[in-house]
Design a protein around this motif. Structure first.
Motif, short mmCIF file in Angstrom:
data_model
loop_
_atom_site.label_atom_id
_atom_site.label_comp_id
_atom_site.label_asym_id
_atom_site.label_seq_id
_atom_site.Cartn_x
_atom_site.Cartn_y
_atom_site.Cartn_z
N ALA A 243 0.85 -1.20 0.00
CA ALA A 243 0.00 0.00 0.00
C ALA A 243 0.88 1.25 0.00
O ALA A 243 1.93 1.27 0.65
CB ALA A 243 -0.89 -0.01 1.23
N SER B 247 -0.73 4.52 0.12
CA SER B 247 -1.55 5.65 0.59
C SER B 247 -2.56 5.09 1.59
O SER B 247 -2.74 3.87 1.70
CB SER B 247 -2.31 6.27 -0.58
OG SER B 247 -3.20 5.30 -1.10
N TRP B 248 -3.24 6.00 2.30
CA TRP B 248 -4.28 5.56 3.24
C TRP B 248 -5.38 4.81 2.48
O TRP B 248 -5.94 3.84 2.99
CB TRP B 248 -4.91 6.77 3.95
CG TRP B 248 -3.97 7.49 4.88
CD1 TRP B 248 -3.37 8.70 4.65
CD2 TRP B 248 -3.50 7.05 6.16
NE1 TRP B 248 -2.58 9.03 5.72
CE2 TRP B 248 -2.64 8.05 6.66
CE3 TRP B 248 -3.72 5.91 6.93
CZ2 TRP B 248 -2.00 7.95 7.89
CZ3 TRP B 248 -3.09 5.80 8.17
CH2 TRP B 248 -2.24 6.80 8.63
N GLU B 249 -5.67 5.27 1.25
CA GLU B 249 -6.73 4.62 0.46
C GLU B 249 -6.32 3.18 0.14
O GLU B 249 -7.11 2.26 0.23
CB GLU B 249 -6.97 5.39 -0.86
CG GLU B 249 -7.60 6.76 -0.70
CD GLU B 249 -6.62 7.82 -0.16
OE1 GLU B 249 -5.39 7.67 -0.36
OE2 GLU B 249 -7.08 8.78 0.49
N ASP B 250 -5.03 3.00 -0.24
CA ASP B 250 -4.55 1.64 -0.54
C ASP B 250 -4.66 0.76 0.71
O ASP B 250 -5.07 -0.40 0.62
CB ASP B 250 -3.05 1.66 -0.92
CG ASP B 250 -2.82 2.27 -2.30
OD1 ASP B 250 -3.81 2.57 -2.97
OD2 ASP B 250 -1.64 2.44 -2.66
N ALA C 102 -6.73 1.03 3.19
CA ALA C 102 -8.14 0.69 3.42
C ALA C 102 -8.58 -0.39 2.43
O ALA C 102 -9.29 -1.34 2.81
CB ALA C 102 -9.00 1.95 3.30
N ALA C 103 -8.14 -0.26 1.17
CA ALA C 103 -8.53 -1.25 0.16
C ALA C 103 -7.96 -2.63 0.49
O ALA C 103 -8.53 -3.66 0.11
CB ALA C 103 -8.06 -0.79 -1.22
N SER D 210 -8.37 -0.50 7.73
CA SER D 210 -9.04 0.76 8.05
C SER D 210 -8.25 1.45 9.16
O SER D 210 -7.42 0.82 9.83
CB SER D 210 -10.45 0.48 8.55
OG SER D 210 -10.35 -0.27 9.76
#
Ligand code: PMV
Length: 357
Positions: free
Chosen positions: A127, A129-132, A134-135, A139
């Motif tokens: 990952a 980024s934070w989005e990665d 979370a994906a 979380s």
């Protein structure tokens, strides 16, 4: 030489507890005996870069050196546990730096274990980024819970401002709540370094011994009301009310430590001397500053950020023998990938910042 893959970098701030976490209901899942509340700091942080490497062995550097043996156990055990629980196997190359003088006696392990958790999971999952994250199923809530397994107080460093760690009715129900963000009330934390020596008792041992103190149950019974008063003082930005509560709270925790079996005495004669001076100075010259203490001898002086330079000057004039670390309320962690060319840049900027302090 092992080949190095993409690096991720995590920056996690330290935090100072205003209502302390002391004692665990369940050491295995890090379920605390009580709710606690802290202020996230802005200057004192850990910056940790991690990448997957070939081979079996992790390679770990703190401030570009190998780890001091006394500080090594917690992070290395934490990495092993994360690997076991999350099902990863790759070895990691980890470089970690602190923006404060690295010593077991000064800052809590919150920032170090928080940054290690984020960086390691970033490297294992890929990952960036934070989005990665979370994906990949990580979380913010899950990351806080995993950081908490390394050091309980680390979970509070995942938000900025004033942060509450609620113990909840079961370990699974624990949660981190934002009480107020960093702009609500700009407070400073001046850390008076009375001693940078290693702690006489590890906090993990102290948490276990807390239950043997005759003062522990009365403390737990009174804490919910204290927490409400602290939250109310934060809401009203009332430093006098907040100061009265946090001083009583810090001394209350140390009374438990001193009356536990085995007893833990973290305070030094110089600590008591400083606390007496601060109280007298408030009466004498109206100094608007209050102390809190962690599991160590170094007082944290809380005051308005606009008064910090003046308060620090007063302290330094009276106690020229002590180093001061002037910090203030800040925001939560950052996370992202590091382009290869920048790897050495952030290390250089950390070095400069440390030399300037
Ligand atoms: O997170 P630990 O296990 O290092 O314990 C922290 C305990 C105190 O710093 C004394 C209080 C707190 O709430 O941070």
């Amino acid at each position: 030489m092992p080949s190095q893959k993409i690096s991720v970098i995590a920056t996690v701030p330290s935090n100072i507890a205003l209502v302390k976490y002391w004692g665990k209901r369940d050491p295995e899942t890090q379920w605390p005996a009580n709710d606690s509340l802290s202020m996230t700091l802005s200057v004192a942080k850990s910056i940790t870069e991690a990448s997957v490497i070939d081979g079996q062995e992790d390679r770990f550097f703190l401030n570009d050196k190998g780890f001091a043996a006394t500080c090594a156990a917690k992070p290395l055990n934490h990495l092993r546990r994360l690997r076991r629980e999350l099902g990863f196997s790759s070895a990691l190359l980890i470089h970690s730096s602190n923006t404060f003088p690295t010593s077991c006696g000064i800052a809590s392990s919150a920032s170090g274990l928080g940054a290690l958790t984020l960086a390691a999971i970033g490297a294992w999952t890929g990952a960036q980024s934070w989005e990665d994250l979370a994906a990949c199923g990580y979380s913010m809530k899950r990351l806080q819970a995993l950081a908490r397994l390394g050091s309980g107080s680390a979970c509070r460093s995942f938000l900025g401002g004033f942060v509450e760690w609620e113990a909840g009715p079961s370990s699974e129900a624990q949660q981190i709540n934002l009480v107020a963000n960093s702009e609500h009330w700009p407070l400073a934390d001046i850390i008076v370094v009375v001693s940078a020596a290693a702690k006489p008792t590890l906090s993990s041992e102290g948490h276990l011994a807390a239950w043997t103190s005759p003062l522990f149950q009365p403390r737990l019974a009174l804490l919910p009301e204290r927490l409400d008063r602290v939250k109310a003082a934060i809401k009203r930005r009332d430093l006098e009310d907040l100061g009265r509560e946090i001083e009583a709270e810090a001394l209350d925790m140390h009374a438990v430590m001193l009356s536990s079996k085995p007893a833990a005495n973290y305070l030094l004669p110089a600590t008591s001397h400083f606390l007496a001076w601060l109280r007298a100075e408030r009466l004498k010259s109206g100094l608007s500053a209050y102390f809190t203490l962690d599991a160590g001898p170094n007082p944290h002086v809380i005051c308005e950020r606009d008064d910090a330079a003046w308060v620090a000057n007063r302290i330094q004039a009276e106690f020229p023998q002590f180093d001061l670390l002037v910090d203030a309320i800040g925001d939560g962690p950052t996370f992202g990938s590091v382009p290869k060319a920048e790897n050495s840049e952030w290390k250089k900027s950390m070095l400069t910042r440390r030399q300037e302090q």
